[in-house]
Design a protein around this motif. Structure first.
Motif, mmCIF file in Angstrom:
data_model
loop_
_atom_site.group_PDB
_atom_site.id
_atom_site.type_symbol
_atom_site.label_atom_id
_atom_site.label_comp_id
_atom_site.label_asym_id
_atom_site.label_seq_id
_atom_site.Cartn_x
_atom_site.Cartn_y
_atom_site.Cartn_z
ATOM 1 N N ARG A 72 0.842 -1.073 0.012
ATOM 2 C CA ARG A 72 -0.025 -0.018 -0.133
ATOM 3 C C ARG A 72 0.948 1.234 -0.063
ATOM 4 N NH1 ARG A 72 -4.990 -1.733 2.257
ATOM 5 N NH2 ARG A 72 -5.542 0.535 3.052
ATOM 6 N N ASP A 73 0.287 2.508 -0.459
ATOM 7 C CA ASP A 73 0.933 3.628 -0.595
ATOM 8 C C ASP A 73 1.132 4.228 1.003
ATOM 9 O OD1 ASP A 73 2.304 5.889 -1.492
ATOM 10 O OD2 ASP A 73 0.179 6.945 -1.528
ATOM 11 N N CYS A 83 -2.667 0.670 -6.826
ATOM 12 C CA CYS A 83 -3.188 2.040 -7.125
ATOM 13 C C CYS A 83 -4.522 2.086 -6.144
ATOM 14 C CB CYS A 83 -3.757 1.896 -8.630
ATOM 15 S SG CYS A 83 -2.390 1.935 -9.736
ATOM 16 N N HIS A 84 -5.237 0.812 -5.805
ATOM 17 C CA HIS A 84 -6.472 0.821 -5.072
ATOM 18 C C HIS A 84 -5.896 0.118 -3.695
ATOM 19 C CE1 HIS A 84 -8.712 2.464 -8.327
ATOM 20 N NE2 HIS A 84 -8.266 1.434 -9.224
ATOM 21 N N THR A 85 -6.493 0.873 -2.402
ATOM 22 C CA THR A 85 -6.236 0.092 -1.397
ATOM 23 C C THR A 85 -7.460 0.007 -0.614
ATOM 24 O OG1 THR A 85 -5.807 2.291 -0.403
ATOM 25 C CG2 THR A 85 -4.026 1.029 -1.260
#
Length: 557
Positions: A200-201, A218-220
């Motif tokens: 995750r970012d 991109c999506h978490t």
């Protein structure tokens, strides 16, 4: 004729002068020729005069003007020439700009840009729509001239300040100093924000080869089975060492105490072999909230296992950032794993354990896969049996948990039996507004509701006496509790007189009026106050009785 070294010849000067002098007026020609003569040095006046055709006197005059104090330069353009600034041609521009900016700081709800990002282009478009055509660049210049700058938010508002805030800080400091002076351990505890495990970012940046950042999802989305780490930290002030218990379940009071227990087993006991006491400084919320009975229950269990006398000092509400673990340990952990995704539990633990500082901070970490379910409760009997001693100053924030066994549970107090004659007098229809039979039925029907209200008050942690929270230990039975609430609503007698007649304290009685009124409202009992002031003496109360009851009282006396 000899020319100075490195100077132009007369022919070259003549070509130069023929190009420039026609464009200058008389004074400027004189000054220009004088500057050339000065630059050429000795003999320059004669050379310049020959090349330009001007007299040597004219050039000498020019030299005198150049060497003299220069006079103010006269204007070339006429006064008022050039394009006027927008703030001059459009006097309403600045007020309109300030009207768009200031409501965001003053909270004006009618501003047209109240909920809009205030970019320069947005402001320029809004001003143009209002009849003030202007560009984004000009808006930026105007904002700078008005003293505005691009700024972020500043975390400075602490909310309501507790009146004993500074006094509690002084108490914590004095207590910690006293512990450290005699070689007893002092730890600061807190829970760091939970972190999700996965690619995750994460905020922050780290050094990487050019144009090759760490790629993350991109999506978490968060799912029910999404793994999470809950770092609970313990910072030892005396040794400048830390310990982080990385949980995977819930941040409960049991988990908080288990983290302290693991710190003691892994390093605390070895670093403080002669310790008999332990001071814990903690926040006033979260899993170590002083209002949670479960926190104190599990803390006593740890005290009994370790044999330590544990003293706890909580920081006032809203002051958690002053907790030493925040700026001595957690901040360094945050900086160490910035810009780095926590792809597994091992990565999180190793990153925490690798955190060090120049001052010698070392941190240990371990994974805790234990289960800590939510919803744990402690009965009143269990809590009041704990050997907890509140401090004289703010016992709700400062208290000591002894390692001894819990005190035996207190025996339930028996309900006080008021004098039957007093009950007969207080249930007089003239005082209650209903017959004795109707009030007896109301008491019987409403008793379960009273117990439910008392149990709900216990779970909401109301700060009320234990005798009120637990119906079985109340000094007055339900019949007389409801009776006194009804008489108070009828304004038949004061609380002091009713407490005196029933043989209890005024505080014990007053604490029960609130729920008594709720029961009366629940059963829709229409109560109209009696005329006049409430009776303050027995004689005034007897004067309000029915003739039959007054006759009985006279015969009894």
């Amino acid at each position: 004729m000899r020319f100075p070294r490195d100077c132009l010849s007369a022919a070259e000067l003549r070509v130069k002068f023929d190009q420039i002098l026609p464009h200058l007026d008389e004074r400027r020609r004189r000054l220009y020729l004088a500057s050339e003569a000065i630059a050429m040095g000795h003999g320059g006046v004669t050379v310049v005069a020959a090349a330009s055709g001007a007299s040597t006197a004219t050039i000498a005059r020019g030299i005198s003007e150049l060497t003299a104090t220069p006079a103010p330069t006269e204007r070339v353009r006429a006064p008022g020439a050039g394009r006027k600034p927008l703030v001059v041609t459009d006097t309403g521009l600045l007020p309109a700009l300030e009207a768009l900016i200031e409501p965001h700081t003053r909270g004006d709800p009618v501003s047209p840009l109240r909920w809009t990002t205030l970019s320069l282009r947005t402001l320029a478009a809004a001003l143009t729509d209002q009849g003030h055509p202007v560009g984004a660049t000009t808006v930026g210049h105007l904002l700078h001239a008005l003293g505005y700058r691009l700024q972020g938010t500043a975390k400075t508002n602490e909310g309501t300040c507790h009146p004993d805030r500074d006094a509690q800080f002084a108490h914590i400091n004095a207590t910690a100093t006293a512990f450290l002076d005699v070689g007893q351990p002092v730890i600061s505890i807190d829970t760091k924000a939970k972190e999700w495990i996965g690619n995750r970012d994460r905020p922050g940046r780290t050094w990487r080869p050019g144009k090759s950042p760490i790629t993350v999802d991109c999506h978490t989305f968060v799912t029910d089975d999404q793994p999470v780490v809950i770092p609970y930290g313990i910072y030892d002030i005396a040794t400048n060492t830390g310990w982080v218990n990385v949980g995977t379940d819930h941040d409960t009071a049991e988990f908080a105490v288990e983290s302290i227990r693991r710190w003691w087993r892994h390093c605390g006991r070895a670093e403080h072999p002669d310790a008999t006491r332990l001071l814990i400084t903690a926040d006033a919320g979260g899993s170590n909230d002083p209002r949670h009975w479960t926190w104190k229950k599990y803390l006593h269990s740890f005290a009994s296992e370790s044999g330590l006398q544990i003293t706890v000092c909580h920081y006032p509400p809203g002051t958690s950032k002053w907790n030493k673990i925040e700026h001595r340990m957690f901040c360094h952990i945050t900086a160490n794993w910035r810009g780095r995704p926590l792809t597994s539990y091992q990565v999180a633990i190793e990153t925490i354990a690798a955190t060090t500082t120049r001052t010698g901070l070392t941190i240990g970490a371990d994974l805790d896969t234990g289960s800590y379910p939510l919803g744990g409760t402690v009965t009143p009997a269990e809590f009041h049996a704990l050997p907890i001693t509140p401090e004289p100053f703010h016992g709700d924030w400062n208290y000591t948990v002894a390692p001894c066994a819990p005190h035996p549970a207190e025996q339930a107090l028996t309900h006080r039996k008021p004098d039957p004659a007093v009950t007969q007098m207080l249930t007089d229809p003239a005082l209650t507004g209903m017959s004795r039979a109707d009030f007896a039925r109301l008491s019987a029907v409403s008793e379960p509701y009273w117990d439910a209200l008392a149990e709900a008050a216990f779970h909401r942690r109301f700060h009320r006496p234990r005798s009120y929270l637990h119906p079985q230990t109340s000094s007055v039975d339900h019949f007389h509790r409801l009776l006194t609430a009804l008489l108070r609503r009828r304004r038949a007698a004061t609380s002091t007189l009713l407490a005196e007649l029933l043989g209890v304290t005024r505080t014990n009685l007053s604490n029960q009026f609130q729920d008594g009124h709720r029961i009366l409202d629940l059963h829709r009992i229409d109560v109209s106050p009696l005329p006049g002031s409430p009776a303050r003496t027995l004689e005034q109360l007897q004067a309000r009785l029915t003739p039959a009851t007054r006759a009985e009282d006279q015969l009894r006396q």
